[in-house]
Scaffold this motif. Structure first.
Motif, mmCIF file in Angstrom:
data_model
loop_
_atom_site.group_PDB
_atom_site.id
_atom_site.type_symbol
_atom_site.label_atom_id
_atom_site.label_comp_id
_atom_site.label_asym_id
_atom_site.label_seq_id
_atom_site.Cartn_x
_atom_site.Cartn_y
_atom_site.Cartn_z
ATOM 1 N N TYR A 139 0.803 -1.228 0.000
ATOM 2 C CA TYR A 139 0.000 0.000 0.000
ATOM 3 C C TYR A 139 0.836 1.278 0.000
ATOM 4 O O TYR A 139 0.506 2.227 -0.739
ATOM 5 C CB TYR A 139 -0.999 -0.049 1.142
ATOM 6 C CG TYR A 139 -1.941 -1.222 0.999
ATOM 7 C CD1 TYR A 139 -2.960 -1.201 0.052
ATOM 8 C CD2 TYR A 139 -1.760 -2.386 1.746
ATOM 9 C CE1 TYR A 139 -3.804 -2.291 -0.128
ATOM 10 C CE2 TYR A 139 -2.598 -3.482 1.576
ATOM 11 C CZ TYR A 139 -3.619 -3.428 0.637
ATOM 12 O OH TYR A 139 -4.438 -4.520 0.455
ATOM 13 N N ASN A 167 -0.439 -9.465 6.600
ATOM 14 C CA ASN A 167 -1.612 -9.787 5.781
ATOM 15 C C ASN A 167 -1.492 -11.231 5.310
ATOM 16 O O ASN A 167 -0.401 -11.681 4.950
ATOM 17 C CB ASN A 167 -1.706 -8.861 4.571
ATOM 18 C CG ASN A 167 -2.072 -7.438 4.949
ATOM 19 O OD1 ASN A 167 -2.555 -7.180 6.044
ATOM 20 N ND2 ASN A 167 -1.815 -6.495 4.054
ATOM 21 N N ASN A 209 -6.723 -7.903 4.731
ATOM 22 C CA ASN A 209 -6.817 -6.465 5.014
ATOM 23 C C ASN A 209 -6.404 -6.114 6.437
ATOM 24 O O ASN A 209 -6.800 -5.075 6.960
ATOM 25 C CB ASN A 209 -8.256 -5.987 4.754
ATOM 26 C CG ASN A 209 -8.670 -6.189 3.312
ATOM 27 O OD1 ASN A 209 -7.893 -5.940 2.392
ATOM 28 N ND2 ASN A 209 -9.888 -6.661 3.107
ATOM 29 N N LYS A 224 -3.639 -2.175 6.364
ATOM 30 C CA LYS A 224 -4.098 -1.478 5.170
ATOM 31 C C LYS A 224 -4.382 -0.024 5.531
ATOM 32 O O LYS A 224 -4.797 0.255 6.663
ATOM 33 C CB LYS A 224 -5.370 -2.154 4.637
ATOM 34 C CG LYS A 224 -5.841 -1.671 3.278
ATOM 35 C CD LYS A 224 -7.055 -2.469 2.805
ATOM 36 C CE LYS A 224 -7.510 -1.987 1.437
ATOM 37 N NZ LYS A 224 -8.675 -2.752 0.940
#
Length: 559
Positions: free
Chosen positions: A415, A514, A520, A523
């Motif tokens: 991310y 994860n 998730n 995140k």
């Protein structure tokens, strides 16, 4: 002060001095972090005369190692994926028969218009390349030989070769970057590979490419690496720096006779070694970039999150070595050359967790993610001297992205990479204040501590980007303190705020991961605010939580 007698030798005096130098053996963090105002002035650029930040900072790397190629970007013959997840490549005709399908889900992440917007792919290695002979990987797949692979003690089917790589890059919208075999390969082999890819005449290798691809146009591969880690004792065909410099100079001269438009990348070490000094000095007239590699192992918390400070220092030293070589050239009445750094292998890598025996597959936890954010901040902060940076690697092998036959997993690193690759490019670096609280405890490498680099707990970069609507300020803030929050008052100069988007990654568990069962767990949480909402919500300051990372996007206009 140490006392010396008239009979004390220089060596004894040095030993006495060293004996009184002590370094903290355990972390000792301050109880709190001092608040520092963060004024974002759109007229205070760090490098106002330099080109904007290149998107090539977020390039990828594909090596024939573990499940990066087979079971990563293409289907695995051993554990095939459902046909609905594949872009079929096994088409009619002998040249396409046996090709492996492309993983659609992986492509949606890696494509230039996908989630990670990868602009370039380096291939085929890595250590693999020093025993790779490209002619094994062209022509009908049924006729390609299976070879022993010496880098990772495996075997290579050669199902995925040069034409497959070029087609994959074209499908992604990414530029290809090929590394040459300077271990077991020959200059003649390298020249043939270049002619095969870029030749436009009616010569043998160019005609063979047309026969294999059914297309008249060349592959037009611009970027070529002169070997991989030729300094390393593990590398097949490793050399002394003088040996490499002489060989690479000969290769560079010949390659540019075949195609003078290519960009050649010399093989460096870490950017801060005697190898780098000697190779840069010898190849500055011939190479356009100098490659360096560096990894931070995912050790304990402090060594992980402060480790990328070493990479920043290596970049600075490498740039100084290039400057030094250029100064020497000008003294000899030769023109200076703007050689950029190609940081074509970087990452967080724990070689105990991710050993060669398991295909270098590392499960990245929350602390690894924080260290990774520090890496991204370094690359943006030093972008002026970097032409290319390739994350090692793009799928499965020490990668943010993992696969199994029926799906993909975005690891904790994914991310921050996605946000940087989308937003931290095509803009200019903004000046930020220094942050007073610094870490002085044990580090990896040890010289971060012992040389007194004293990295700040707060690590931040800000980029100004022009948009069709006006201006956008993107700010990455990493709080590396394990237990203390940090409060700042964010202000603007020359900028009228319209709206804000905040992406925050925080987790109480420093080893949270994860998984396919809980994808998730780590995140970003995104929050959108108007100017009024921002002003009201953060009138008393903006808080960056302990051991967390925040990415802010401020959109507005210049005033």
């Amino acid at each position: 002060m140490a006392a010396y007698s008239q009979h004390t030798t220089v060596l004894q005096a040095l030993h006495q001095q060293q004996s009184v130098v002590t370094f903290r053996a355990t972390p000792d963090h301050p109880a709190e972090l001092r608040s520092t105002p963060l004024n974002l002035d759109v007229d205070r650029l760090v490098h106002p005369a330099e080109p904007p930040i290149t998107d090539k900072l977020y390039s990828g790397f594909l090596e024939h190692l573990g499940r990066c190629i087979y079971g990563g970007i293409v289907d695995s013959p051993k554990t095939p994926s459902p046909s609905k997840l594949l872009v079929k490549q096994d088409k009619s005709g002998p040249l396409y028969k046996g090709r492996l399908g492309w993983r659609k889900d992986v492509m949606s992440c890696l494509a230039k218009d996908g989630e990670l917007e990868v602009p370039m792919m380096r291939w085929p290695g890595g250590n693999f390349v020093s025993n790779y002979h490209w002619q094994d990987g062209i022509g009908p797949i049924s006729q390609r030989p299976k070879r022993i692979e010496l880098a990772w003690l495996s075997d290579e089917s050669n199902i995925f070769g040069t034409d497959e790589f070029i087609d994959y890059c074209r499908a992604l919208g990414s530029e290809p970057y090929i590394c040459l075999n300077m271990g077991t390969g020959t200059l003649e082999e390298a020249l043939s590979w270049l002619e095969y890819c870029n030749g436009t005449g009616d010569t043998h290798w160019a005609e063979l490419r047309r026969k294999h691809t059914g297309r008249k146009e060349p592959h037009n591969v611009k970027y070529w690496g002169l070997g991989n880690e030729m300094w390393g004792p593990w590398q097949v065909g490793n050399m002394l720096p003088s040996e490499y410099a002489r060989k690479a100079r000969q290769w560079a001269h010949a390659l540019k006779l075949v195609d003078p438009t290519i960009c050649l990348i010399s093989c460096g070490e870490t950017g801060a070694s005697e190898w780098d000094r000697e190779v840069i000095g010898a190849l500055l007239p011939w190479a356009d970039m100098h490659s360096i590699h560096f990894y931070v192992p995912g050790l304990d918390y402090e060594k992980n999150v402060f480790g990328p400070v070493a990479a920043e220092k290596h970049l600075e030293i490498c740039k100084s070595l290039i400057d030094m070589a250029n100064i020497g050239r000008t003294l000899e009445r030769m023109p200076a050359r703007d050689m950029k750094i190609c940081f074509d292998e970087w990452n967080v890598w724990d070689d105990v967790k991710a050993a060669g025996s398991n295909g270098l597959e590392q499960v990245y936890d929350y602390t690894d993610m924080l260290g990774f954010c520090a890496w991204l901040n370094v690359l943006v902060r030093k972008h002026k001297d970097i032409g290319i940076a390739c994350l090692a690697q793009s799928v499965n092998v020490i990668s943010p992205l993992m696969t199994r036959p029926d799906g993909i997993l975005r690891q904790t690193l994914y991310y921050p990479l996605e946000l940087f690759s989308k937003y931290m490019k095509h803009g200019h670096l903004l000046q930020l204040p220094s942050f007073p609280d610094v870490y002085t405890g044990p580090t990896y490498p040890v010289y971060i501590q012992q040389a007194g680099y004293n990295p700040s707990y707060i690590d931040s970069v800000a980029v100004l980007v022009k948009t069709p609507e006006g201006l956008s300020i993107r700010v990455s803030v990493l709080n590396r303190h394990p237990t203390a929050d940090w409060v700042t008052n964010i202000g603007f100069s020359g900028f009228e705020l319209r709206n804000v988007k905040i992406h925050e990654i925080y987790h109480d568990d420093l080893v949270a991961t994860n998984t396919f069962e809980n994808p998730n767990n780590v995140k970003p949480v995104a929050t959108s605010l108007s100017k009024e909402g921002w002003t009201t919500e953060y009138a008393n300051g903006f808080t960056v939580k302990k051991h967390s990372w925040v990415f802010l996007i401020f959109d507005g206009i210049k005033v």
